[in-house]
Design a protein around this motif. Sequence first.
Motif, PDB file in Angstrom:
ATOM      1  N   LEU A 109      -5.910 -14.210   2.576  1.00 26.22           N
ATOM      2  CA  LEU A 109      -4.552 -13.844   2.965  1.00 26.22           C
ATOM      3  C   LEU A 109      -3.781 -13.263   1.783  1.00 26.22           C
ATOM      4  O   LEU A 109      -3.072 -12.253   1.915  1.00 26.22           O
ATOM      5  CB  LEU A 109      -3.819 -15.070   3.527  1.00 26.22           C
ATOM      6  CG  LEU A 109      -2.380 -14.840   4.000  1.00 26.22           C
ATOM      7  CD1 LEU A 109      -2.332 -13.777   5.096  1.00 26.22           C
ATOM      8  CD2 LEU A 109      -1.762 -16.145   4.486  1.00 26.22           C
ATOM      9  N   ASN A 110      -3.922 -13.864   0.607  1.00 28.25           N
ATOM     10  CA  ASN A 110      -3.231 -13.356  -0.583  1.00 28.25           C
ATOM     11  C   ASN A 110      -3.726 -11.962  -0.956  1.00 28.25           C
ATOM     12  O   ASN A 110      -2.926 -11.079  -1.289  1.00 28.25           O
ATOM     13  CB  ASN A 110      -3.431 -14.311  -1.764  1.00 28.25           C
ATOM     14  CG  ASN A 110      -2.330 -15.359  -1.865  1.00 28.25           C
ATOM     15  OD1 ASN A 110      -1.174 -15.032  -2.095  1.00 28.25           O
ATOM     16  ND2 ASN A 110      -2.710 -16.611  -1.669  1.00 28.25           N
ATOM     17  N   LEU A 111      -5.045 -11.757  -0.926  1.00 30.98           N
ATOM     18  CA  LEU A 111      -5.606 -10.462  -1.324  1.00 30.98           C
ATOM     19  C   LEU A 111      -5.262  -9.377  -0.307  1.00 30.98           C
ATOM     20  O   LEU A 111      -4.968  -8.229  -0.689  1.00 30.98           O
ATOM     21  CB  LEU A 111      -7.124 -10.570  -1.509  1.00 30.98           C
ATOM     22  CG  LEU A 111      -7.580 -11.485  -2.655  1.00 30.98           C
ATOM     23  CD1 LEU A 111      -9.104 -11.498  -2.751  1.00 30.98           C
ATOM     24  CD2 LEU A 111      -6.981 -11.043  -3.985  1.00 30.98           C
ATOM     25  N   ILE A 112      -5.298  -9.711   0.991  1.00 27.72           N
ATOM     26  CA  ILE A 112      -4.908  -8.740   2.021  1.00 27.72           C
ATOM     27  C   ILE A 112      -3.430  -8.382   1.873  1.00 27.72           C
ATOM     28  O   ILE A 112      -3.043  -7.208   1.946  1.00 27.72           O
ATOM     29  CB  ILE A 112      -5.179  -9.302   3.438  1.00 27.72           C
ATOM     30  CG1 ILE A 112      -6.692  -9.455   3.681  1.00 27.72           C
ATOM     31  CG2 ILE A 112      -4.559  -8.409   4.504  1.00 27.72           C
ATOM     32  CD1 ILE A 112      -7.460  -8.163   3.745  1.00 27.72           C
ATOM     33  N   SER A 113      -2.587  -9.393   1.646  1.00 28.59           N
ATOM     34  CA  SER A 113      -1.154  -9.144   1.453  1.00 28.59           C
ATOM     35  C   SER A 113      -0.918  -8.264   0.231  1.00 28.59           C
ATOM     36  O   SER A 113      -0.054  -7.381   0.234  1.00 28.59           O
ATOM     37  CB  SER A 113      -0.406 -10.469   1.290  1.00 28.59           C
ATOM     38  OG  SER A 113      -0.523 -11.254   2.442  1.00 28.59           O
ATOM     39  N   ASN A 114      -1.690  -8.502  -0.813  1.00 28.31           N
ATOM     40  CA  ASN A 114      -1.566  -7.698  -2.027  1.00 28.31           C
ATOM     41  C   ASN A 114      -1.916  -6.234  -1.745  1.00 28.31           C
ATOM     42  O   ASN A 114      -1.229  -5.314  -2.190  1.00 28.31           O
ATOM     43  CB  ASN A 114      -2.499  -8.265  -3.117  1.00 28.31           C
ATOM     44  CG  ASN A 114      -2.193  -7.688  -4.483  1.00 28.31           C
ATOM     45  OD1 ASN A 114      -1.259  -8.113  -5.147  1.00 28.31           O
ATOM     46  ND2 ASN A 114      -2.978  -6.696  -4.900  1.00 28.31           N
ATOM     47  N   SER A 115      -2.980  -6.019  -0.955  1.00 24.67           N
ATOM     48  CA  SER A 115      -3.373  -4.651  -0.598  1.00 24.67           C
ATOM     49  C   SER A 115      -2.318  -3.975   0.262  1.00 24.67           C
ATOM     50  O   SER A 115      -2.036  -2.779   0.104  1.00 24.67           O
ATOM     51  CB  SER A 115      -4.724  -4.663   0.135  1.00 24.67           C
ATOM     52  OG  SER A 115      -5.758  -5.073  -0.729  1.00 24.67           O
ATOM     53  N   ILE A 116      -1.718  -4.728   1.190  1.00 24.08           N
ATOM     54  CA  ILE A 116      -0.673  -4.163   2.057  1.00 24.08           C
ATOM     55  C   ILE A 116       0.532  -3.721   1.220  1.00 24.08           C
ATOM     56  O   ILE A 116       1.117  -2.665   1.454  1.00 24.08           O
ATOM     57  CB  ILE A 116      -0.263  -5.186   3.141  1.00 24.08           C
ATOM     58  CG1 ILE A 116      -1.405  -5.371   4.143  1.00 24.08           C
ATOM     59  CG2 ILE A 116       1.003  -4.742   3.860  1.00 24.08           C
ATOM     60  CD1 ILE A 116      -1.172  -6.483   5.144  1.00 24.08           C
ATOM     61  N   LYS A 117       0.888  -4.530   0.210  1.00 30.23           N
ATOM     62  CA  LYS A 117       2.038  -4.203  -0.632  1.00 30.23           C
ATOM     63  C   LYS A 117       1.857  -2.877  -1.361  1.00 30.23           C
ATOM     64  O   LYS A 117       2.807  -2.093  -1.485  1.00 30.23           O
ATOM     65  CB  LYS A 117       2.249  -5.302  -1.687  1.00 30.23           C
ATOM     66  CG  LYS A 117       2.854  -6.587  -1.179  1.00 30.23           C
ATOM     67  CD  LYS A 117       3.007  -7.552  -2.342  1.00 30.23           C
ATOM     68  CE  LYS A 117       3.514  -8.911  -1.880  1.00 30.23           C
ATOM     69  NZ  LYS A 117       3.633  -9.842  -3.021  1.00 30.23           N
ATOM     70  N   PHE A 118       0.643  -2.614  -1.840  1.00 31.03           N
ATOM     71  CA  PHE A 118       0.432  -1.492  -2.749  1.00 31.03           C
ATOM     72  C   PHE A 118      -0.402  -0.362  -2.144  1.00 31.03           C
ATOM     73  O   PHE A 118      -0.999   0.429  -2.856  1.00 31.03           O
ATOM     74  CB  PHE A 118      -0.217  -1.991  -4.048  1.00 31.03           C
ATOM     75  CG  PHE A 118       0.592  -3.054  -4.737  1.00 31.03           C
ATOM     76  CD1 PHE A 118       1.818  -2.747  -5.287  1.00 31.03           C
ATOM     77  CD2 PHE A 118       0.147  -4.364  -4.802  1.00 31.03           C
ATOM     78  CE1 PHE A 118       2.582  -3.730  -5.910  1.00 31.03           C
ATOM     79  CE2 PHE A 118       0.896  -5.346  -5.416  1.00 31.03           C
ATOM     80  CZ  PHE A 118       2.129  -5.028  -5.975  1.00 31.03           C
ATOM     81  N   THR A 119      -0.455  -0.327  -0.798  1.00 30.31           N
ATOM     82  CA  THR A 119      -1.166   0.761  -0.117  1.00 30.31           C
ATOM     83  C   THR A 119      -0.211   1.462   0.842  1.00 30.31           C
ATOM     84  O   THR A 119       0.507   0.806   1.607  1.00 30.31           O
ATOM     85  CB  THR A 119      -2.388   0.222   0.660  1.00 30.31           C
ATOM     86  OG1 THR A 119      -3.218  -0.518  -0.233  1.00 30.31           O
ATOM     87  CG2 THR A 119      -3.201   1.365   1.258  1.00 30.31           C
ATOM     88  N   LYS A 120      -0.192   2.775   0.784  1.00 28.67           N
ATOM     89  CA  LYS A 120       0.725   3.545   1.626  1.00 28.67           C
ATOM     90  C   LYS A 120       0.277   3.502   3.089  1.00 28.67           C
ATOM     91  O   LYS A 120      -0.875   3.201   3.398  1.00 28.67           O
ATOM     92  CB  LYS A 120       0.771   4.991   1.141  1.00 28.67           C
ATOM     93  CG  LYS A 120       1.375   5.143  -0.255  1.00 28.67           C
ATOM     94  CD  LYS A 120       1.372   6.591  -0.695  1.00 28.67           C
ATOM     95  CE  LYS A 120       1.963   6.729  -2.101  1.00 28.67           C
ATOM     96  NZ  LYS A 120       1.956   8.136  -2.551  1.00 28.67           N
ATOM     97  N   VAL A 121       1.216   3.835   3.968  1.00 27.97           N
ATOM     98  CA  VAL A 121       0.926   3.897   5.408  1.00 27.97           C
ATOM     99  C   VAL A 121      -0.239   4.854   5.650  1.00 27.97           C
ATOM    100  O   VAL A 121      -0.394   5.863   4.972  1.00 27.97           O
ATOM    101  CB  VAL A 121       2.182   4.358   6.177  1.00 27.97           C
ATOM    102  CG1 VAL A 121       1.872   4.530   7.659  1.00 27.97           C
ATOM    103  CG2 VAL A 121       3.317   3.352   5.975  1.00 27.97           C
TER     104      VAL A 121
END
Length: 449
Positions: A349-361
């Motif tokens: 969950l932490n790693l997925i959330s991290n990717s969502i934060k720093f990846t564009k739509v």
Amino acid sequence: MKDYVKVDLLNLNIILTTIDYVIKILATKFFIYNIDKFSDLIMQIVFISTLIAIIVNITKENYNFIFKETIDTNKHLEYINREIIKNNYKLEEAFQELKDKQSLYKEFLEKLPNPIVIINDKSRIIYCNPQFLNEIKVKNLRQVVNKKIDNYIDFKYNLKKLTKDYKNLPKTSNIKINNKKMEARLFDLDNEELEYIILFKDLTEEIKLSEIKEEFENIKVREEIKKNFLSNISHDLKIPVNVIYSAIQLEKILIDNNDIEKIKMYNEISKQNCFILTKFTNNLIDISKIDSENLEVNFILGNIVKFVEDYIYSLSPYINNSGLEISFDTDEEEIYIYFDKEMMQRVILNLISNSIKFTKVKGMISIYIKNYEDYVEIEISDNGIGMSKEFINKAFIKYEMEDRGKNSNSTGFGVGLFVVYNLIKAQSGSIDISSKVGQGTTFIIKLNK
């Protein structure tokens, strides 16, 4: 002088001859015979003296004529010899002065606190002070004289190249002597003799000061984050709670209007914010356990592939609603290992959330599981904005965050990756980061079988 001698002898003979005749006349006239004999004796003496003087004079003249060049040469050699003696005295004085200066110079070098070495163009040691001997653990100067400097230090510059261009000097290089970091600076000492002096400076204190300064700056940043910790917590709690509360209020109206589609949409929004709250509260709990060294691992034997796939599927609405796509792949469908399910859920969950934060739509998050003989590797990748090398080295440190500017919608206070690292470590695993700015990030988790 020689001509005067000749004239005197001639006059003397004429005078004496005249006197002799006068005496003889008087002796004959007055019958004085003894005087006549005495006069003859004097004349004989004078004649013999004159003859000897003439012979000596002639001999001397002939000698001077024959050996004139030799005499002149001897006189010149005598003059040169006197000059040599004078110059020898001057040379001895200069040598003594040079010796005194060398002694003073040597004493000066020995009293300097820094190690110093003098070398020639063949990299061989001519002299070094006691401080250098102490650094290389050698007692006597004789043990190092004429030895190559490379035997004791790794000085990267080629002296043969440096001798061709003195404008390049001085040269500085960082080296190690007995695991001590030092700065070695090479100076030109004598262009004609091609000698060089290397001055060493101990960098240990400077490095310590630099590390202390950097640590102090980090502490200041962490203290600032800690100071704002409560405000960050209230902010991170307030937003998802308000969103959920608003969705519940709207659902009452939507139920009355029988608008099922919008009810489903707001349910998904509430679900996403529940994920955020779950991650947030779990991180707070885990930080407390990590700080108190109270992490307890509950190992179970399970199929890690199915576990990760099922959990990713449960997160897919959260990921898709963030405007991203997700893919999952594996080498094998069944890989059984011992792991802690709750810890792995929080890690993912932490790693997925991290990717969502720093990846564009319209970006992509990929999960790939590889099976090896002794361990399982889980890769979680994105094609986001990536991380700098400097941040990668400290990404797992608590409260460390990278300023990624306008390229991200990141919030938080730098504990997510710290928690991930410690949860993986608690399961005797490891996690690494591979990332380039602008090209995305890959987290590589290894769990032993």
